[in-house]
Design a protein around this motif. Structure first.
Motif, PDB file in Angstrom:
ATOM      1  N   ILE A   8     -65.342  22.348  24.536  1.00 27.09           N
ATOM      2  CA  ILE A   8     -65.363  21.368  23.444  1.00 27.09           C
ATOM      3  C   ILE A   8     -66.243  22.778  21.862  1.00 27.09           C
ATOM      4  O   ILE A   8     -67.529  23.031  22.089  1.00 27.09           O
ATOM      5  N   ARG A   9     -65.084  22.802  21.035  1.00 29.69           N
ATOM      6  CA  ARG A   9     -65.990  23.833  19.889  1.00 29.69           C
ATOM      7  C   ARG A   9     -64.945  23.077  18.540  1.00 29.69           C
ATOM      8  O   ARG A   9     -65.035  22.030  18.217  1.00 29.69           O
ATOM      9  N   SER A  10     -65.629  23.573  17.448  1.00 32.15           N
ATOM     10  CA  SER A  10     -65.549  23.367  16.123  1.00 32.15           C
ATOM     11  C   SER A  10     -65.390  24.396  15.099  1.00 32.15           C
ATOM     12  O   SER A  10     -65.796  25.649  15.465  1.00 32.15           O
ATOM     13  N   GLY A  11     -65.078  24.293  14.380  1.00 34.29           N
ATOM     14  CA  GLY A  11     -64.483  24.864  13.269  1.00 34.29           C
ATOM     15  C   GLY A  11     -65.083  25.062  11.728  1.00 34.29           C
ATOM     16  O   GLY A  11     -64.874  23.888  11.061  1.00 34.29           O
ATOM     17  N   CYS A 154     -62.128  10.410   2.884  1.00 35.08           N
ATOM     18  CA  CYS A 154     -62.146   9.686   4.093  1.00 35.08           C
ATOM     19  C   CYS A 154     -62.886  10.001   5.467  1.00 35.08           C
ATOM     20  O   CYS A 154     -63.600  10.710   5.234  1.00 35.08           O
ATOM     21  N   ARG A 155     -63.336   8.753   5.495  1.00 38.15           N
ATOM     22  CA  ARG A 155     -64.915   8.824   6.341  1.00 38.15           C
ATOM     23  C   ARG A 155     -64.673  10.129   7.824  1.00 38.15           C
ATOM     24  O   ARG A 155     -63.689   9.640   8.550  1.00 38.15           O
ATOM     25  N   LYS A 156     -65.926  10.806   7.552  1.00 36.18           N
ATOM     26  CA  LYS A 156     -66.012  11.414   8.928  1.00 36.18           C
ATOM     27  C   LYS A 156     -66.638  10.426  10.114  1.00 36.18           C
ATOM     28  O   LYS A 156     -67.646  10.774  10.037  1.00 36.18           O
ATOM     29  N   MET A 157     -66.512  10.484  11.372  1.00 36.36           N
ATOM     30  CA  MET A 157     -66.414   9.862  12.466  1.00 36.36           C
ATOM     31  C   MET A 157     -67.829  10.112  13.268  1.00 36.36           C
ATOM     32  O   MET A 157     -67.873   9.462  13.961  1.00 36.36           O
ATOM     33  N   SER A 158     -67.557  11.856  13.146  1.00 35.88           N
ATOM     34  CA  SER A 158     -68.999  12.183  14.197  1.00 35.88           C
ATOM     35  C   SER A 158     -69.862  12.254  12.942  1.00 35.88           C
ATOM     36  O   SER A 158     -70.788  12.760  13.519  1.00 35.88           O
ATOM     37  N   SER A 159     -69.966  11.771  11.955  1.00 38.16           N
ATOM     38  CA  SER A 159     -71.289  11.738  11.376  1.00 38.16           C
ATOM     39  C   SER A 159     -72.861  10.757  11.437  1.00 38.16           C
ATOM     40  O   SER A 159     -72.267   9.306  12.253  1.00 38.16           O
ATOM     41  N   GLY A 160     -73.404  11.177  11.296  1.00 40.84           N
ATOM     42  CA  GLY A 160     -74.351  10.092  11.930  1.00 40.84           C
ATOM     43  C   GLY A 160     -75.458  10.190  13.697  1.00 40.84           C
ATOM     44  O   GLY A 160     -76.180   9.478  13.650  1.00 40.84           O
ATOM     45  N   ARG A 161     -74.356  10.926  13.921  1.00 39.98           N
ATOM     46  CA  ARG A 161     -75.513  10.860  15.264  1.00 39.98           C
ATOM     47  C   ARG A 161     -76.819  11.743  15.684  1.00 39.98           C
ATOM     48  O   ARG A 161     -76.123  13.074  14.735  1.00 39.98           O
ATOM     49  N   THR A 162     -77.337  10.840  16.642  1.00 33.53           N
ATOM     50  CA  THR A 162     -78.821  11.810  16.880  1.00 33.53           C
ATOM     51  C   THR A 162     -78.267  12.693  17.671  1.00 33.53           C
ATOM     52  O   THR A 162     -77.381  12.627  18.798  1.00 33.53           O
ATOM     53  N   PRO A 163     -78.532  13.464  18.356  1.00 34.13           N
ATOM     54  CA  PRO A 163     -78.337  14.552  18.990  1.00 34.13           C
ATOM     55  C   PRO A 163     -78.634  14.161  20.232  1.00 34.13           C
ATOM     56  O   PRO A 163     -77.308  14.213  21.565  1.00 34.13           O
ATOM     57  N   MET A 164     -79.356  13.078  20.999  1.00 35.44           N
ATOM     58  CA  MET A 164     -79.365  12.538  22.217  1.00 35.44           C
ATOM     59  C   MET A 164     -77.665  11.140  22.249  1.00 35.44           C
ATOM     60  O   MET A 164     -76.775  11.936  23.179  1.00 35.44           O
ATOM     61  N   VAL A 166     -75.042  12.700  20.734  1.00 33.99           N
ATOM     62  CA  VAL A 166     -73.665  13.164  21.018  1.00 33.99           C
ATOM     63  C   VAL A 166     -73.805  14.344  22.764  1.00 33.99           C
ATOM     64  O   VAL A 166     -73.468  14.041  23.270  1.00 33.99           O
ATOM     65  N   ARG A 167     -75.488  14.013  23.120  1.00 37.00           N
ATOM     66  CA  ARG A 167     -75.184  14.674  24.591  1.00 37.00           C
ATOM     67  C   ARG A 167     -74.469  13.463  24.954  1.00 37.00           C
ATOM     68  O   ARG A 167     -73.712  13.719  26.151  1.00 37.00           O
ATOM     69  N   ASP A 168     -74.842  12.847  25.174  1.00 34.71           N
ATOM     70  CA  ASP A 168     -73.941  10.994  25.958  1.00 34.71           C
ATOM     71  C   ASP A 168     -72.664  10.922  25.478  1.00 34.71           C
ATOM     72  O   ASP A 168     -72.064  10.274  26.817  1.00 34.71           O
ATOM     73  N   ALA A 172     -70.150  11.001  28.483  1.00 33.26           N
ATOM     74  CA  ALA A 172     -69.179  10.016  28.334  1.00 33.26           C
ATOM     75  C   ALA A 172     -67.351  10.464  28.495  1.00 33.26           C
ATOM     76  O   ALA A 172     -66.189  10.321  28.887  1.00 33.26           O
ATOM     77  N   LEU A 173     -67.064  11.737  27.546  1.00 34.06           N
ATOM     78  CA  LEU A 173     -65.797  12.444  27.249  1.00 34.06           C
ATOM     79  C   LEU A 173     -65.207  13.120  28.405  1.00 34.06           C
ATOM     80  O   LEU A 173     -64.370  13.481  28.688  1.00 34.06           O
ATOM     81  N   ARG A 174     -66.255  13.603  28.875  1.00 35.89           N
ATOM     82  CA  ARG A 174     -65.641  14.568  30.321  1.00 35.89           C
ATOM     83  C   ARG A 174     -64.778  14.188  31.372  1.00 35.89           C
ATOM     84  O   ARG A 174     -64.683  14.090  31.806  1.00 35.89           O
ATOM     85  N   LYS A 175     -66.284  12.358  31.770  1.00 33.69           N
ATOM     86  CA  LYS A 175     -65.937  11.500  32.343  1.00 33.69           C
ATOM     87  C   LYS A 175     -64.396  11.187  32.356  1.00 33.69           C
ATOM     88  O   LYS A 175     -63.801  10.658  33.392  1.00 33.69           O
ATOM     89  N   LEU A 176     -64.127  10.292  30.657  1.00 39.16           N
ATOM     90  CA  LEU A 176     -63.025  10.153  30.079  1.00 39.16           C
ATOM     91  C   LEU A 176     -61.796  10.889  31.258  1.00 39.16           C
ATOM     92  O   LEU A 176     -60.451  10.361  31.679  1.00 39.16           O
TER      93      LEU A 176
END
Length: 252
Positions: A8-11, A154-164, A166-168, A172-176
């Motif tokens: 997973i990357r971001s730009g 538009c709201r950003k869906m990834s905002s407001g998450r803690t580092p924990m 993000v890790r979880d 979950a994404l890898r497993k999916l």
């Protein structure tokens, strides 16, 4: 066991349009001649179905230190090339994007080491989640207004998450992704499976395989390439044996 690879990357601002062209093999990137599938979806009306228009606006109007896109790079099983590939890709997109604007492409370049196909997909998506309000390109990427959402971006869906979190979410994404691939492998009668877990969690003690890269491989002699391929085949066979043993023990 098939090889599992998920990145997973971001730009940032100013990076989205050119990366979109790279992924879609547009312009001089067309010379790579390895594009298998491509497409896009969930774009706002003003983009008129053209992902380049969307990413160009993201580069222009997203805040200076903001993220214009996120990208998932997912290895796909070569044995699902051909007719089974399109429904697999569609299933991955449906379950991972969840309504956000996206663009995807599947590439199949030959590997530098063995010449076998390296089937993988790039999935670019925006965190800007559509909410039914019509906006101009500039307003789409403006700051979200929680009180009067039609007045902001538009709201950003990834905002407001803690580092924990993000890790979880990443675990979950890898497993999916692994579960989706395994479902399609089983559907087409293949016994091979992928495993998203680390080697340690699979009970395998060896170090992970290193990505050598084309430059390093070009410097290797034919004998060095042959020796490395043989070692890698031994590692993978050992990994498959360890996984089978673990699965059998779990059933007892």
């Amino acid at each position: 066991m098939a090889s599992f690879n998920f990145q997973i990357r971001s730009g940032g601002k100013g990076k989205a349009l050119e990366h979109s062209r790279y992924v879609a093999r547009r312009g001089y990137h067309r010379a790579k001649n390895d594009l298998v599938l491509s497409g896009c979806g969930n774009l706002p009306a003003w983009a008129e179905g053209d992902p380049e228009r969307f990413w160009r606006a993201a580069d222009a109007y997203e805040r200076v230190n903001g993220t214009t896109f996120r990208e998932l790079i997912i290895a796909l099983p070569n044995i699902l090339a051909g007719a089974p590939l399109r429904p697999l890709v569609a299933d991955i997109i449906r379950q991972l994007v969840v309504g956000r604007p996206y663009q995807y492409a599947v590439h199949s370049p030959p590997s530098s080491l063995q010449g076998e196909q390296n089937l993988h997909m790039h999935l670019l998506y925006s965190d800007r989640m559509p909410d039914g309000f019509e906006r101009s390109p500039e307003q789409t990427f403006a700051r979200f207004n929680p009180i009067y959402p039609w007045q902001g971006g538009c709201r950003k869906m990834s905002s407001g998450r803690t580092p924990m979190q993000v890790r979880d979410d990443l675990i979950a994404l890898r497993k999916l992704v692994a579960d989706i691939q395994n479902t399609h492998l089983a559907r087409h009668g293949h016994a091979v499976r992928v495993d998203h877990r680390s080697l340690r969690d699979q009970g395998i003690s060896r170090a992970p395989e290193r990505h050598l890269g084309p430059g390093r491989i070009r410097q290797m002699s034919p004998q060095e390439k042959q020796d490395y391929v043989q070692r890698r085949q031994h590692w993978r066979a050992a990994a498959a044996g360890a996984s089978d043993h673990g699965s059998g023990a779990a059933r007892l």
